[in-house]
Write a protein that holds these residues in place. Structure first.
Motif, PDB file in Angstrom:
ATOM      1  N   PHE A 146      13.321   4.955 -14.426  1.00 18.70           N
ATOM      2  CA  PHE A 146      12.534   4.468 -13.291  1.00 18.70           C
ATOM      3  C   PHE A 146      12.601   5.446 -12.116  1.00 18.70           C
ATOM      4  N   ILE A 147      13.788   5.974 -11.840  1.00 15.82           N
ATOM      5  CA  ILE A 147      13.926   6.908 -10.725  1.00 15.82           C
ATOM      6  C   ILE A 147      13.208   8.220 -11.015  1.00 15.82           C
ATOM      7  N   MET A 148      13.218   8.663 -12.272  1.00 17.25           N
ATOM      8  CA  MET A 148      12.513   9.893 -12.634  1.00 17.25           C
ATOM      9  C   MET A 148      11.001   9.752 -12.491  1.00 17.25           C
ATOM     10  N   LEU A 149      10.492   8.514 -12.557  1.00 18.64           N
ATOM     11  CA  LEU A 149       9.048   8.280 -12.415  1.00 18.64           C
ATOM     12  C   LEU A 149       8.567   8.400 -10.968  1.00 18.64           C
ATOM     13  N   ILE A 150       9.516   8.450 -10.019  1.00 25.54           N
ATOM     14  CA  ILE A 150       9.151   8.594  -8.607  1.00 25.54           C
ATOM     15  C   ILE A 150       8.471   9.951  -8.405  1.00 25.54           C
ATOM     16  N   LYS A 151       7.327   9.950  -7.744  1.00 24.10           N
ATOM     17  CA  LYS A 151       6.572  11.186  -7.544  1.00 24.10           C
ATOM     18  C   LYS A 151       6.860  11.845  -6.199  1.00 24.10           C
ATOM     19  N   LYS A 152       7.187  11.049  -5.197  1.00 22.61           N
ATOM     20  CA  LYS A 152       7.324  11.548  -3.833  1.00 22.61           C
ATOM     21  C   LYS A 152       8.563  12.423  -3.664  1.00 22.61           C
ATOM     22  N   LYS A 183       0.830  -1.200   0.000  1.00 28.15           N
ATOM     23  CA  LYS A 183       0.000   0.000   0.000  1.00 28.15           C
ATOM     24  C   LYS A 183       0.866   1.252   0.000  1.00 28.15           C
ATOM     25  N   GLY A 184       0.633   2.099  -0.987  1.00 34.27           N
ATOM     26  CA  GLY A 184       1.381   3.355  -1.083  1.00 34.27           C
ATOM     27  C   GLY A 184       2.854   3.164  -1.361  1.00 34.27           C
ATOM     28  N   ALA A 185       3.213   2.040  -1.996  1.00 33.27           N
ATOM     29  CA  ALA A 185       4.628   1.696  -2.171  1.00 33.27           C
ATOM     30  C   ALA A 185       5.104   1.828  -3.622  1.00 33.27           C
ATOM     31  N   ARG A 186       4.344   2.546  -4.454  1.00 34.68           N
ATOM     32  CA  ARG A 186       4.737   2.682  -5.862  1.00 34.68           C
ATOM     33  C   ARG A 186       6.145   3.256  -5.995  1.00 34.68           C
ATOM     34  N   ASP A 187       6.419   4.357  -5.322  1.00 43.35           N
ATOM     35  CA  ASP A 187       7.729   4.991  -5.416  1.00 43.35           C
ATOM     36  C   ASP A 187       8.825   4.100  -4.840  1.00 43.35           C
ATOM     37  N   PHE A 188       8.483   3.361  -3.802  1.00 43.68           N
ATOM     38  CA  PHE A 188       9.434   2.431  -3.180  1.00 43.68           C
ATOM     39  C   PHE A 188       9.946   1.428  -4.213  1.00 43.68           C
ATOM     40  N   TRP A 189       9.034   0.829  -4.966  1.00 48.69           N
ATOM     41  CA  TRP A 189       9.426  -0.200  -5.932  1.00 48.69           C
ATOM     42  C   TRP A 189      10.095   0.392  -7.165  1.00 48.69           C
ATOM     43  N   LEU A 190       9.720   1.616  -7.526  1.00 47.39           N
ATOM     44  CA  LEU A 190      10.431   2.292  -8.610  1.00 47.39           C
ATOM     45  C   LEU A 190      11.886   2.527  -8.210  1.00 47.39           C
ATOM     46  N   ALA A 191      12.102   2.934  -6.956  1.00 45.24           N
ATOM     47  CA  ALA A 191      13.463   3.134  -6.456  1.00 45.24           C
ATOM     48  C   ALA A 191      14.232   1.812  -6.436  1.00 45.24           C
ATOM     49  N   PHE A 192      13.550   0.727  -6.061  1.00 39.71           N
ATOM     50  CA  PHE A 192      14.191  -0.592  -6.016  1.00 39.71           C
ATOM     51  C   PHE A 192      14.676  -1.007  -7.402  1.00 39.71           C
ATOM     52  N   VAL A 193      13.799  -0.896  -8.399  1.00 39.64           N
ATOM     53  CA  VAL A 193      14.164  -1.304  -9.761  1.00 39.64           C
ATOM     54  C   VAL A 193      15.254  -0.391 -10.317  1.00 39.64           C
ATOM     55  N   GLY A 194      15.105   0.921 -10.101  1.00 37.07           N
ATOM     56  CA  GLY A 194      16.116   1.849 -10.585  1.00 37.07           C
ATOM     57  C   GLY A 194      17.479   1.585  -9.993  1.00 37.07           C
ATOM     58  N   ASP A 238      22.064   8.249  -2.673  1.00 43.99           N
ATOM     59  CA  ASP A 238      21.357   6.975  -2.781  1.00 43.99           C
ATOM     60  C   ASP A 238      20.543   6.656  -1.533  1.00 43.99           C
ATOM     61  N   GLN A 239      21.199   6.643  -0.364  1.00 48.55           N
ATOM     62  CA  GLN A 239      20.496   6.275   0.863  1.00 48.55           C
ATOM     63  C   GLN A 239      19.449   7.319   1.240  1.00 48.55           C
ATOM     64  N   ALA A 240      19.741   8.597   0.968  1.00 49.29           N
ATOM     65  CA  ALA A 240      18.752   9.645   1.242  1.00 49.29           C
ATOM     66  C   ALA A 240      17.506   9.442   0.393  1.00 49.29           C
ATOM     67  N   LEU A 241      17.696   9.105  -0.867  1.00 50.22           N
ATOM     68  CA  LEU A 241      16.568   8.831  -1.758  1.00 50.22           C
ATOM     69  C   LEU A 241      15.767   7.638  -1.263  1.00 50.22           C
ATOM     70  N   ASN A 242      16.468   6.583  -0.823  1.00 52.90           N
ATOM     71  CA  ASN A 242      15.787   5.390  -0.332  1.00 52.90           C
ATOM     72  C   ASN A 242      14.914   5.700   0.882  1.00 52.90           C
ATOM     73  N   VAL A 243      15.459   6.501   1.815  1.00 49.56           N
ATOM     74  CA  VAL A 243      14.687   6.862   3.005  1.00 49.56           C
ATOM     75  C   VAL A 243      13.482   7.716   2.631  1.00 49.56           C
ATOM     76  N   ASP A 244      13.662   8.601   1.656  1.00 52.06           N
ATOM     77  CA  ASP A 244      12.579   9.512   1.260  1.00 52.06           C
ATOM     78  C   ASP A 244      11.382   8.782   0.646  1.00 52.06           C
ATOM     79  N   VAL A 245      11.584   7.585   0.092  1.00 50.89           N
ATOM     80  CA  VAL A 245      10.477   6.872  -0.563  1.00 50.89           C
ATOM     81  C   VAL A 245       9.857   5.801   0.331  1.00 50.89           C
TER      82      VAL A 245
END
Length: 418
Positions: free
Chosen positions: A410-416, A229-240, A347-354
């Protein structure tokens, strides 16, 4: 736990807190990477040469696969357990302190154990101990660091890791003929890395008063479910992240063979080129990693450094492909290394943000860190398959370029995240 609670009721860190956190993240990353590289890059291969000269390559390959699996499982496991920890010392601190001791003892034992099996077991334990530190420490970026400072702290971690890697190889080389002191140094440095960290940074608040978590078997099992739930950006970050690391390790892990088999250098000449590349890579990546993170915080953007880093990596991959010369590989180290350092700093800052749920930061960051293990494992496999199919490294470079461009998309598709 809110950001306000995590930094002692403040929306931002004081100057003293910033210095203490920055020093802790940098020294921790420097110490664990230095200690690991002394063994992994130099002393362990030499030890295997002595105890199993006819099967050293096969044993080393098995050890790398086993430790990668141990890292993957322990990172996810400990990340989740630290989320659920309730103690007067906080959620993360007990794991960080204990992990360093386990990792340090295990690294030292590699230097005295008699055969490949016992060395492999000890090596896996060292990875478990290491991830007992890394998983909770990265989760603390969500717990204790305001969003406006995460890029800076991520940069300190990246810079420490890069410097530790280079210093570890240099120090390890000094003990290649007399290994035991090197293993002792490695064990001690790893052992104290967690303790130094919790001494340096501001004391973590007690977690005893946080809401209790279910300790039944079903609750524990369910706590490991991936976020949905609400994890779209999370998985985009994972794939990217996975694709970017695939591309980088496709070339980095094969740089010696590329110099010898694709460019045509002799063993002696390729060793000189590798040394030059290592120095160039260390300098440029250290500069970019320590500068890009604070700049990212200042402009309030994570995607801009990632886009620039992706473009630099793509150019870096293209240079040896187009120039087909040792200079092309040195330029790959310079341009690609600068880009990789820039990516690593945010990298880690982006991961925490999503993260979809800050209360499950340890577990979810453990899942994101699977991308690191996958990149290190799958990237070289892709290269080996392409070389086996074509008999050349010619397709490796354009494939890496395509992967890093897809990662950027993939990372550019992140909205958060901006």
């Amino acid at each position: 736990m809110s950001q306000t609670q995590s930094v002692g009721g403040q929306q931002s860190l004081s100057k003293s807190q910033t210095i203490r956190f920055g020093a802790a993240f940098f020294i921790f990353s420097l110490c664990w990477m230095l200690a690991l590289q002394v063994v992994a890059a130099v002393l362990l291969p030499q030890r295997l040469t002595e105890i199993a000269p006819d099967s050293k390559e096969a044993i080393f390959a098995v050890l790398n696969s086993a430790t990668a699996l141990a890292s993957l499982v322990s990172n996810l496991l400990v990340g989740n357990l630290s989320d659920r920890t309730r103690s007067i010392f906080g959620r993360r601190t007990p794991w960080i302190a204990a992990g360093g001791i386990i990792a340090g003892i295990s690294l030292f034992l590699i230097g005295i154990l008699p055969n490949g099996l016992t060395i492999g077991i000890s090596y896996c334990f060292s990875m478990v101990g290491l991830n007992m530190m890394i998983a909770p420490l990265i989760a603390s970026l969500s717990d204790r660091i305001p969003e406006s400072m995460r890029g800076t702290m991520s940069a300190f971690m990246s810079g420490g890791t890069l410097l530790g890697s280079a210093l570890g190889q240099i120090i390890g080389a000094q003990f290649i003929s007399f290994e035991l002191p090197g293993f002792i140094i490695s064990g001690v440095v790893m052992g104290i890395s967690g303790v130094i960290t919790i001494i340096l940074w501001p004391k973590e608040k007690s977690s005893k008063d946080l809401p209790a978590v279910k300790a039944d078997f079903k609750g524990i099992i369910m706590s490991y479910r991936p976020p949905i739930k609400g994890a779209r950006d999370f998985w985009l970050a994972f794939v990217g992240r996975s694709l970017l690391l695939f591309s980088y390790y496709m070339i980095l892990n094969y740089q010696l063979y590329i110099l010898q088999d694709y460019i045509g250098q002799s063993t002696k000449d390729s060793a000189v080129t590798i040394s030059t590349m290592s120095v160039v890579l260390m300098v440029v990546s250290l500069i970019s990693s320590l500068s890009a993170g604070p700049i990212s915080d200042k402009i309030g953007r994570r995607k801009i450094p990632v886009v620039i880093a992706s473009l630099l990596l793509a150019i870096g991959y293209a240079l040896p492909w187009l120039l087909h010369s040792p200079m092309g590989m040195i330029l790959f180290a310079a341009v690609g290394g600068f880009g990789y350092g820039m990516y690593g700093s945010v990298d880690q800052a982006l991961n925490v943000d999503v993260l979809p749920n800050a209360e499950e930061a340890g577990k979810d960051l453990g899942i994101l860190n699977i991308a690191t293990t996958l990149g290190q494992m799958v990237g070289p496999i892709v290269t080996s398959v392409l070389v086996a199919m074509t008999g050349s490294y010619g397709l490796v470079f354009p494939t890496a370029i395509v992967m890093v461009i897809l990662a950027c998309i993939f990372i550019m598709l992140i909205k958060k995240v901006k």
